[in-house]
Design an enzyme around this catalytic site. Structure first.
Site, PDB file in Angstrom:
ATOM      1  N   ARG A  92     -17.835 -24.436  -6.892  1.00 49.76           N
ATOM      2  CA  ARG A  92     -19.189 -24.225  -6.347  1.00 49.76           C
ATOM      3  C   ARG A  92     -20.141 -25.383  -6.703  1.00 49.76           C
ATOM      4  O   ARG A  92     -21.329 -25.169  -6.962  1.00 49.76           O
ATOM      5  CB  ARG A  92     -19.802 -22.915  -6.858  1.00 49.76           C
ATOM      6  CG  ARG A  92     -19.019 -21.689  -6.514  1.00 49.76           C
ATOM      7  CD  ARG A  92     -19.012 -21.370  -5.031  1.00 49.76           C
ATOM      8  NE  ARG A  92     -18.216 -20.187  -4.778  1.00 49.76           N
ATOM      9  CZ  ARG A  92     -16.889 -20.229  -4.562  1.00 49.76           C
ATOM     10  NH1 ARG A  92     -16.235 -21.378  -4.502  1.00 49.76           N
ATOM     11  NH2 ARG A  92     -16.225 -19.120  -4.364  1.00 49.76           N
ATOM     12  N   SER A 101     -22.828 -13.512  -3.490  1.00 46.54           N
ATOM     13  CA  SER A 101     -22.558 -13.266  -4.909  1.00 46.54           C
ATOM     14  C   SER A 101     -23.644 -13.909  -5.760  1.00 46.54           C
ATOM     15  O   SER A 101     -23.949 -15.089  -5.599  1.00 46.54           O
ATOM     16  CB  SER A 101     -21.202 -13.849  -5.305  1.00 46.54           C
ATOM     17  OG  SER A 101     -20.190 -13.125  -4.661  1.00 46.54           O
ATOM     18  N   GLU A 121     -24.765 -18.235  -9.149  1.00 44.40           N
ATOM     19  CA  GLU A 121     -24.202 -18.990  -8.023  1.00 44.40           C
ATOM     20  C   GLU A 121     -25.335 -19.252  -7.018  1.00 44.40           C
ATOM     21  O   GLU A 121     -25.302 -20.210  -6.264  1.00 44.40           O
ATOM     22  CB  GLU A 121     -23.087 -18.167  -7.367  1.00 44.40           C
ATOM     23  CG  GLU A 121     -22.376 -18.893  -6.255  1.00 44.40           C
ATOM     24  CD  GLU A 121     -21.083 -18.200  -5.822  1.00 44.40           C
ATOM     25  OE1 GLU A 121     -20.307 -17.737  -6.686  1.00 44.40           O
ATOM     26  OE2 GLU A 121     -20.849 -18.106  -4.614  1.00 44.40           O
TER      27      GLU A 121
HETATM   28  C1  LIG Z   1     -22.863 -11.939   2.893  1.00 42.72           C
HETATM   29  C2  LIG Z   1     -22.647 -13.248   2.192  1.00 42.72           C
HETATM   30  C3  LIG Z   1     -21.382 -13.626   1.808  1.00 42.72           C
HETATM   31  C4  LIG Z   1     -21.176 -14.856   1.174  1.00 42.72           C
HETATM   32  N1  LIG Z   1     -19.917 -15.207   0.809  1.00 42.72           N
HETATM   33  C5  LIG Z   1     -19.717 -16.384   0.191  1.00 42.72           C
HETATM   34  C6  LIG Z   1     -18.398 -16.770  -0.195  1.00 42.72           C
HETATM   35  O1  LIG Z   1     -17.424 -16.076   0.028  1.00 42.72           O
HETATM   36  N2  LIG Z   1     -18.246 -17.969  -0.825  1.00 42.72           N
HETATM   37  C7  LIG Z   1     -19.302 -18.801  -1.094  1.00 42.72           C
HETATM   38  O2  LIG Z   1     -19.090 -19.877  -1.650  1.00 42.72           O
HETATM   39  N3  LIG Z   1     -20.557 -18.455  -0.727  1.00 42.72           N
HETATM   40  C8  LIG Z   1     -20.784 -17.288  -0.089  1.00 42.72           C
HETATM   41  N4  LIG Z   1     -22.047 -16.925   0.281  1.00 42.72           N
HETATM   42  C9  LIG Z   1     -23.175 -17.802  -0.051  1.00 42.72           C
HETATM   43  C10 LIG Z   1     -23.600 -18.744   1.106  1.00 42.72           C
HETATM   44  O3  LIG Z   1     -23.290 -18.187   2.333  1.00 42.72           O
HETATM   45  C11 LIG Z   1     -22.926 -20.081   1.046  1.00 42.72           C
HETATM   46  O4  LIG Z   1     -23.109 -20.652  -0.210  1.00 42.72           O
HETATM   47  C12 LIG Z   1     -23.451 -21.012   2.132  1.00 42.72           C
HETATM   48  O5  LIG Z   1     -22.618 -22.134   2.158  1.00 42.72           O
HETATM   49  C13 LIG Z   1     -24.904 -21.445   1.942  1.00 42.72           C
HETATM   50  O6  LIG Z   1     -25.315 -22.131   3.122  1.00 42.72           O
HETATM   51  P1  LIG Z   1     -26.827 -22.112   3.621  1.00 42.72           P
HETATM   52  O7  LIG Z   1     -26.932 -23.030   4.764  1.00 42.72           O
HETATM   53  O8  LIG Z   1     -27.298 -20.735   3.867  1.00 42.72           O
HETATM   54  O9  LIG Z   1     -27.557 -22.724   2.363  1.00 42.72           O
HETATM   55  P2  LIG Z   1     -29.009 -22.359   1.824  1.00 42.72           P
HETATM   56  O10 LIG Z   1     -28.955 -20.982   1.238  1.00 42.72           O
HETATM   57  O11 LIG Z   1     -30.031 -22.612   2.844  1.00 42.72           O
HETATM   58  O12 LIG Z   1     -29.151 -23.440   0.661  1.00 42.72           O
HETATM   59  C14 LIG Z   1     -28.324 -23.359  -0.490  1.00 42.72           C
HETATM   60  C15 LIG Z   1     -28.550 -24.629  -1.341  1.00 42.72           C
HETATM   61  O13 LIG Z   1     -27.985 -25.752  -0.650  1.00 42.72           O
HETATM   62  C16 LIG Z   1     -28.974 -26.749  -0.417  1.00 42.72           C
HETATM   63  N5  LIG Z   1     -28.710 -27.309   0.889  1.00 42.72           N
HETATM   64  C17 LIG Z   1     -28.604 -26.649   2.087  1.00 42.72           C
HETATM   65  N6  LIG Z   1     -28.345 -27.502   3.077  1.00 42.72           N
HETATM   66  C18 LIG Z   1     -28.282 -28.748   2.518  1.00 42.72           C
HETATM   67  C19 LIG Z   1     -28.055 -30.064   3.034  1.00 42.72           C
HETATM   68  N7  LIG Z   1     -27.853 -30.284   4.332  1.00 42.72           N
HETATM   69  N8  LIG Z   1     -28.067 -31.099   2.162  1.00 42.72           N
HETATM   70  C20 LIG Z   1     -28.271 -30.914   0.839  1.00 42.72           C
HETATM   71  N9  LIG Z   1     -28.508 -29.697   0.298  1.00 42.72           N
HETATM   72  C21 LIG Z   1     -28.512 -28.626   1.117  1.00 42.72           C
HETATM   73  C22 LIG Z   1     -30.311 -26.013  -0.499  1.00 42.72           C
HETATM   74  O14 LIG Z   1     -31.340 -26.900  -0.871  1.00 42.72           O
HETATM   75  C23 LIG Z   1     -30.013 -24.973  -1.552  1.00 42.72           C
HETATM   76  O15 LIG Z   1     -30.154 -25.541  -2.842  1.00 42.72           O
HETATM   77  C24 LIG Z   1     -22.280 -15.700   0.920  1.00 42.72           C
HETATM   78  C25 LIG Z   1     -23.570 -15.323   1.318  1.00 42.72           C
HETATM   79  C26 LIG Z   1     -23.747 -14.095   1.954  1.00 42.72           C
HETATM   80  C27 LIG Z   1     -25.132 -13.708   2.389  1.00 42.72           C
END
Ligand SMILES: Cc1cc2nc3c(=O)[nH]c(=O)nc-3n(C[C@H](O)[C@H](O)[C@H](O)COP(=O)(O)OP(=O)(O)OC[C@H]3O[C@@H](n4cnc5c(N)ncnc54)[C@H](O)[C@@H]3O)c2cc1C
Length: 323
Positions: free
Chosen positions: A168, A221, A313
């Site tokens: 992660r 999570s 996380e």
């Molecule tokens: C129902 C559910 C299930 C999930 N299951 C998993 C799983 O199985 N495994 C897992 O790893 N995660 C899981 N997640 C967490 C999440 O979906 C992932 O971590 C996802 O990749 C986050 O993407 P996001 O675009 O929503 O990021 P955001 O929530 O918008 O941002 C997360 C972080 O990344 C940074 N960020 C976003 N985009 C960029 C970019 N382009 N450049 C630099 N930094 C950036 C942001 O500044 C922030 O610090 C889950 C979430 C939910 C709601």
């Protein structure tokens, strides 16, 4: 001129439906938008010292946004495109939803992301946090990552081996890439059978739909699972029964929270999910402090019961608002 907005409520851009306003808010659809917007923003604060912070928002599926909001600039990433290269490589804009990338793989008979069926979020969010599940990780298919330094606006390309991917984490989360926005990534897949890829992906989506508390807003999570080799000696034998190999031997935090009787624990409108206790759900009117309070409770109880320090996380906005 960019379309810089002021005092935009972030609640609607958060999967949690929690969060106050951003003082500055800009949607970027291209690298040019990004560079132009940042140049204008920095121009508003000629004295670099007092320049407000910049935060990149993907789909907000992993961020707890404070009710007081954020006094800096939120860059909402809408850089979205998918391009097939040489039959097995795919270039994805960082604002592309991971679901679209996974669907694109199915349509083009490309194998490698079956584990990500049902994974929410953008390509940029998944790359930064090396999102993973079911023994798969984003890094396994990444060939290179392109980013833009938020200060110098310089573009950089790193091969996967230079991105310091770990559990992660990546160089964009910790290290020299922290102040960069990922703008695209090139993935490398293997050719496979379309129906087999579709069904393997669908199996993961169905598993998530069954096991995750998707009826309520959540951000996945809350805590990282615990590497088995860091478990204190006195609990090693007992915890052997709970070990999962994902992506290396870990003890699921959900199991320890359940054993500690924390399933269903509530604070205001937030609840440690009954269905999957590593999720803290918003039952309708949760504040950011309600969620923080449950995070603190979980940390305290797990420390007391098992001498383990839980590590989040999820991310916080503002980043300084950690519990
Ligand atoms: C129902 C559910 C299930 C999930 N299951 C998993 C799983 O199985 N495994 C897992 O790893 N995660 C899981 N997640 C967490 C999440 O979906 C992932 O971590 C996802 O990749 C986050 O993407 P996001 O675009 O929503 O990021 P955001 O929530 O918008 O941002 C997360 C972080 O990344 C940074 N960020 C976003 N985009 C960029 C970019 N382009 N450049 C630099 N930094 C950036 C942001 O500044 C922030 O610090 C889950 C979430 C939910 C709601």
């Amino acid at each position: 001129m960019s379309k810089m907005q002021r005092n935009i409520p972030l609640k609607d851009f958060s999967n949690y439906k929690i969060g106050g306003p951003a003082s500055f808010f800009l949607e970027v659809k291209s690298v040019e938008d990004l560079k132009q917007g940042l140049s204008e923003f920095y121009g508003m604060f000629p004295n670099g010292e007092s320049r407000p912070e910049v935060f990149i928002l993907g789909s907000g599926t992993n961020v707890l946004i404070d009710d007081k909001g954020f006094s800096g600039l939120v860059l909402r990433n809408l850089i979205s495109h998918l391009k097939l290269i040489d039959g097995v490589n795919v270039e994805a804009g960082s604002g592309t939803s991971f679901k679209d990338l996974v669907d694109f793989c199915i349509e083009n008979s490309l194998s490698g992301l079956e584990w990500a069926g049902g994974l929410p979020g953008t390509v940029g969010g998944a790359t930064r946090g090396n999102a993973g599940a079911f023994k798969g990780e984003t890094k396994d298919s990444i060939k290179s990552v392109e980013s833009v330094d938020l200060k110098t606006l310089e573009k950089k390309t790193r091969a996967a081996g230079e991105c310091n991917f770990g559990y992660r984490t990546s160089i964009f989360k910790k290290g020299e890439g922290e102040r960069e926005m990922i703008v695209s990534a090139v993935f490398e897949f293997k050719r496979g059978d379309r129906e087999e890829i579709r069904s393997a992906t669908y199996e993961k989506t169905s598993y998530r739909n069954k096991k995750h508390p998707l009826d309520y807003p959540n951000i996945g999570s809350t805590f990282k699972n615990i590497p088995y080799d860091t478990i204190p000696d006195q609990f090693r034998e007992e915890f052997k029964a709970y070990i999962k190999d994902d992506p290396f031997p870990i003890v699921p935090v959900a199991k320890l929270l359940a054993l500690s009787g924390l399933k269903g624990r509530e604070a205001g409108g937030a609840q440690i999910s009954e269905k999957h206790p590593n999720f803290i759900v918003n039952k309708g009117s949760a504040s950011s402090n309600d969620v923080r309070s449950l995070i603190q409770t979980a940390k305290d109880v797990i420390k007391k019961n098992y001498l383990i320090d839980l590590e989040e996380e999820i991310y916080y906005l503002p980043p300084a608002m950690q519990v």
